[in-house]
Design a protein around this motif. Sequence first.
Motif, PDB file in Angstrom:
ATOM      1  N   SER A   2     -12.064 -42.432  93.616  1.00 51.56           N
ATOM      2  CA  SER A   2     -12.007 -41.494  94.731  1.00 51.56           C
ATOM      3  C   SER A   2     -12.393 -40.103  94.256  1.00 51.56           C
ATOM      4  CB  SER A   2     -10.606 -41.485  95.335  1.00 51.56           C
ATOM      5  OG  SER A   2      -9.725 -40.786  94.504  1.00 51.56           O
ATOM      6  N   ASP A   3     -12.884 -39.291  95.213  1.00 48.11           N
ATOM      7  CA  ASP A   3     -13.252 -37.914  94.890  1.00 48.11           C
ATOM      8  C   ASP A   3     -12.048 -37.100  94.432  1.00 48.11           C
ATOM      9  OD1 ASP A   3     -15.879 -38.372  95.500  1.00 48.11           O
ATOM     10  OD2 ASP A   3     -15.715 -37.652  97.563  1.00 48.11           O
ATOM     11  N   GLU A   4     -10.865 -37.514  94.865  1.00 49.89           N
ATOM     12  CA  GLU A   4      -9.634 -36.809  94.509  1.00 49.89           C
ATOM     13  C   GLU A   4      -9.444 -36.733  92.987  1.00 49.89           C
ATOM     14  OE1 GLU A   4      -4.809 -37.220  95.147  1.00 49.89           O
ATOM     15  OE2 GLU A   4      -6.154 -38.564  96.217  1.00 49.89           O
ATOM     16  N   HIS A   5      -9.905 -37.742  92.269  1.00 48.61           N
ATOM     17  CA  HIS A   5      -9.709 -37.792  90.819  1.00 48.61           C
ATOM     18  C   HIS A   5     -11.027 -37.671  90.047  1.00 48.61           C
ATOM     19  CE1 HIS A   5      -5.513 -38.735  91.361  1.00 48.61           C
ATOM     20  NE2 HIS A   5      -5.861 -39.635  92.252  1.00 48.61           N
ATOM     21  N   ALA A   6     -12.088 -37.294  90.734  1.00 43.81           N
ATOM     22  CA  ALA A   6     -13.373 -37.109  90.061  1.00 43.81           C
ATOM     23  C   ALA A   6     -13.248 -35.984  89.042  1.00 43.81           C
ATOM     24  CB  ALA A   6     -14.443 -36.773  91.085  1.00 43.81           C
ATOM     25  N   GLY A   7     -13.798 -36.182  87.895  1.00 43.22           N
ATOM     26  CA  GLY A   7     -13.753 -35.159  86.857  1.00 43.22           C
ATOM     27  C   GLY A   7     -12.456 -35.106  86.072  1.00 43.22           C
ATOM     28  N   GLU A   8     -11.572 -36.067  86.279  1.00 37.27           N
ATOM     29  CA  GLU A   8     -10.332 -36.139  85.501  1.00 37.27           C
ATOM     30  C   GLU A   8     -10.525 -37.115  84.351  1.00 37.27           C
ATOM     31  OE1 GLU A   8      -7.004 -37.235  87.911  1.00 37.27           O
ATOM     32  OE2 GLU A   8      -7.055 -35.372  89.048  1.00 37.27           O
ATOM     33  N   TYR A   9     -10.090 -36.699  83.182  1.00 38.54           N
ATOM     34  CA  TYR A   9     -10.159 -37.554  81.996  1.00 38.54           C
ATOM     35  C   TYR A   9      -8.773 -37.651  81.386  1.00 38.54           C
ATOM     36  CZ  TYR A   9     -15.137 -36.832  82.494  1.00 38.54           C
ATOM     37  OH  TYR A   9     -16.419 -36.798  82.985  1.00 38.54           O
ATOM     38  N   TYR A  10      -8.508 -38.769  80.761  1.00 35.39           N
ATOM     39  CA  TYR A  10      -7.211 -39.051  80.147  1.00 35.39           C
ATOM     40  C   TYR A  10      -7.428 -39.574  78.740  1.00 35.39           C
ATOM     41  CZ  TYR A  10      -5.551 -38.768  84.928  1.00 35.39           C
ATOM     42  OH  TYR A  10      -5.263 -38.335  86.190  1.00 35.39           O
ATOM     43  N   TYR A  11      -6.448 -39.335  77.877  1.00 36.60           N
ATOM     44  CA  TYR A  11      -6.482 -39.915  76.536  1.00 36.60           C
ATOM     45  C   TYR A  11      -5.508 -41.076  76.513  1.00 36.60           C
ATOM     46  CZ  TYR A  11      -6.504 -40.632  71.574  1.00 36.60           C
ATOM     47  OH  TYR A  11      -6.649 -41.212  70.337  1.00 36.60           O
ATOM     48  N   CYS A  12      -6.021 -42.272  76.268  1.00 33.69           N
ATOM     49  CA  CYS A  12      -5.202 -43.477  76.237  1.00 33.69           C
ATOM     50  C   CYS A  12      -4.576 -43.636  74.852  1.00 33.69           C
ATOM     51  CB  CYS A  12      -6.049 -44.703  76.581  1.00 33.69           C
ATOM     52  SG  CYS A  12      -5.111 -46.244  76.490  1.00 33.69           S
ATOM     53  N   LEU A  13      -3.258 -43.605  74.796  1.00 29.76           N
ATOM     54  CA  LEU A  13      -2.537 -43.758  73.533  1.00 29.76           C
ATOM     55  C   LEU A  13      -2.600 -45.191  73.019  1.00 29.76           C
ATOM     56  CD1 LEU A  13       0.549 -41.653  74.596  1.00 29.76           C
ATOM     57  CD2 LEU A  13      -1.222 -40.971  72.960  1.00 29.76           C
ATOM     58  N   GLY A  31      -2.729 -36.623  80.057  1.00 34.91           N
ATOM     59  CA  GLY A  31      -3.707 -36.005  80.934  1.00 34.91           C
ATOM     60  C   GLY A  31      -3.137 -35.794  82.311  1.00 34.91           C
ATOM     61  N   PRO A  32      -3.931 -35.340  83.206  1.00 37.47           N
ATOM     62  CA  PRO A  32      -5.391 -35.288  83.162  1.00 37.47           C
ATOM     63  C   PRO A  32      -5.919 -34.046  82.446  1.00 37.47           C
ATOM     64  CG  PRO A  32      -4.665 -34.531  85.299  1.00 37.47           C
ATOM     65  CD  PRO A  32      -3.428 -34.949  84.530  1.00 37.47           C
ATOM     66  N   TYR A  33      -7.148 -34.179  81.964  1.00 39.05           N
ATOM     67  CA  TYR A  33      -7.878 -33.088  81.346  1.00 39.05           C
ATOM     68  C   TYR A  33      -9.147 -32.862  82.150  1.00 39.05           C
ATOM     69  CZ  TYR A  33      -4.700 -33.789  77.491  1.00 39.05           C
ATOM     70  OH  TYR A  33      -3.559 -33.914  76.743  1.00 39.05           O
ATOM     71  N   ALA A  34      -9.668 -31.647  82.095  1.00 36.22           N
ATOM     72  CA  ALA A  34     -10.827 -31.265  82.899  1.00 36.22           C
ATOM     73  C   ALA A  34     -12.153 -31.771  82.345  1.00 36.22           C
ATOM     74  CB  ALA A  34     -10.885 -29.753  83.041  1.00 36.22           C
ATOM     75  N   SER A  35     -12.173 -32.145  81.069  1.00 39.61           N
ATOM     76  CA  SER A  35     -13.424 -32.622  80.476  1.00 39.61           C
ATOM     77  C   SER A  35     -13.154 -33.746  79.484  1.00 39.61           C
ATOM     78  CB  SER A  35     -14.156 -31.486  79.756  1.00 39.61           C
ATOM     79  OG  SER A  35     -13.440 -31.115  78.589  1.00 39.61           O
ATOM     80  N   HIS A  36     -14.189 -34.480  79.184  1.00 39.16           N
ATOM     81  CA  HIS A  36     -14.109 -35.555  78.190  1.00 39.16           C
ATOM     82  C   HIS A  36     -13.728 -34.965  76.834  1.00 39.16           C
ATOM     83  CE1 HIS A  36     -15.443 -38.691  75.417  1.00 39.16           C
ATOM     84  NE2 HIS A  36     -15.336 -39.535  76.431  1.00 39.16           N
ATOM     85  N   ALA A  37     -14.354 -33.843  76.476  1.00 36.50           N
ATOM     86  CA  ALA A  37     -14.086 -33.204  75.181  1.00 36.50           C
ATOM     87  C   ALA A  37     -12.636 -32.751  75.065  1.00 36.50           C
ATOM     88  CB  ALA A  37     -15.027 -32.023  74.983  1.00 36.50           C
ATOM     89  N   GLU A  38     -12.102 -32.185  76.132  1.00 34.87           N
ATOM     90  CA  GLU A  38     -10.706 -31.737  76.127  1.00 34.87           C
ATOM     91  C   GLU A  38      -9.762 -32.933  75.952  1.00 34.87           C
ATOM     92  OE1 GLU A  38      -7.644 -29.263  79.006  1.00 34.87           O
ATOM     93  OE2 GLU A  38      -9.776 -29.278  79.495  1.00 34.87           O
ATOM     94  N   ALA A  40     -10.487 -35.714  74.501  1.00 38.42           N
ATOM     95  CA  ALA A  40     -10.705 -36.268  73.156  1.00 38.42           C
ATOM     96  C   ALA A  40      -9.845 -35.569  72.108  1.00 38.42           C
ATOM     97  CB  ALA A  40     -12.182 -36.179  72.781  1.00 38.42           C
ATOM     98  N   ARG A  41      -9.482 -34.322  72.362  1.00 38.96           N
ATOM     99  CA  ARG A  41      -8.634 -33.620  71.390  1.00 38.96           C
ATOM    100  C   ARG A  41      -7.189 -33.509  71.864  1.00 38.96           C
ATOM    101  NH1 ARG A  41      -7.447 -28.263  71.818  1.00 38.96           N
ATOM    102  NH2 ARG A  41      -7.235 -28.033  69.574  1.00 38.96           N
ATOM    103  N   ALA A  42      -6.785 -34.432  72.701  1.00 34.96           N
ATOM    104  CA  ALA A  42      -5.428 -34.425  73.262  1.00 34.96           C
ATOM    105  C   ALA A  42      -4.353 -34.453  72.176  1.00 34.96           C
ATOM    106  CB  ALA A  42      -5.241 -35.595  74.219  1.00 34.96           C
ATOM    107  N   GLN A  47      -0.098 -31.699  68.886  1.00 35.69           N
ATOM    108  CA  GLN A  47       0.387 -31.213  67.591  1.00 35.69           C
ATOM    109  C   GLN A  47       0.516 -29.689  67.589  1.00 35.69           C
ATOM    110  OE1 GLN A  47       1.618 -32.934  65.069  1.00 35.69           O
ATOM    111  NE2 GLN A  47       2.047 -31.064  63.944  1.00 35.69           N
ATOM    112  N   GLU A  48      -0.497 -29.011  68.136  1.00 35.80           N
ATOM    113  CA  GLU A  48      -0.452 -27.549  68.210  1.00 35.80           C
ATOM    114  C   GLU A  48       0.738 -27.086  69.046  1.00 35.80           C
ATOM    115  OE1 GLU A  48      -4.272 -26.646  69.834  1.00 35.80           O
ATOM    116  OE2 GLU A  48      -5.311 -27.083  67.949  1.00 35.80           O
ATOM    117  N   ASN A  49       0.960 -27.733  70.179  1.00 36.41           N
ATOM    118  CA  ASN A  49       2.104 -27.377  71.022  1.00 36.41           C
ATOM    119  C   ASN A  49       3.418 -27.608  70.294  1.00 36.41           C
ATOM    120  OD1 ASN A  49       0.607 -26.562  73.227  1.00 36.41           O
ATOM    121  ND2 ASN A  49       0.782 -28.513  74.302  1.00 36.41           N
ATOM    122  N   ASN A  50       3.549 -28.737  69.625  1.00 37.60           N
ATOM    123  CA  ASN A  50       4.788 -29.036  68.892  1.00 37.60           C
ATOM    124  C   ASN A  50       5.066 -27.993  67.825  1.00 37.60           C
ATOM    125  OD1 ASN A  50       5.374 -31.294  70.403  1.00 37.60           O
ATOM    126  ND2 ASN A  50       4.455 -32.725  68.949  1.00 37.60           N
TER     127      ASN A  50
END
Length: 69
Positions: A2-13, A31-38, A40-42, A47-50
């Motif tokens: 759906s368009d509602e989730h277009a452009g959302e990316y997730y990192y699968c653990l 996620g969600p993250y705004a880009s594939h690259a973002e 990818a560094r989830a 770690q940075e947040n922790n």
Amino acid sequence: MSDEHAGEYYYCLKHKTVEPYQGCKAKDRLGPYASHAEAARALEHVQENNEQWDKEDRAWEGDAGNEDK
């Protein structure tokens, strides 16, 4: 998808990969993250947040000068 989730990316653990909205269950991903690259560094972002939150906790508890704990 759906368009509602277009452009959302997730990192699968579970699979250690980036996926679109139509992927694994929410309990297995970040996620969600705004880009594939973002997405990818989830794990780096987690770690940075922790590290930042640990530092803030030490300062809050009055233990900012003791980095060995």
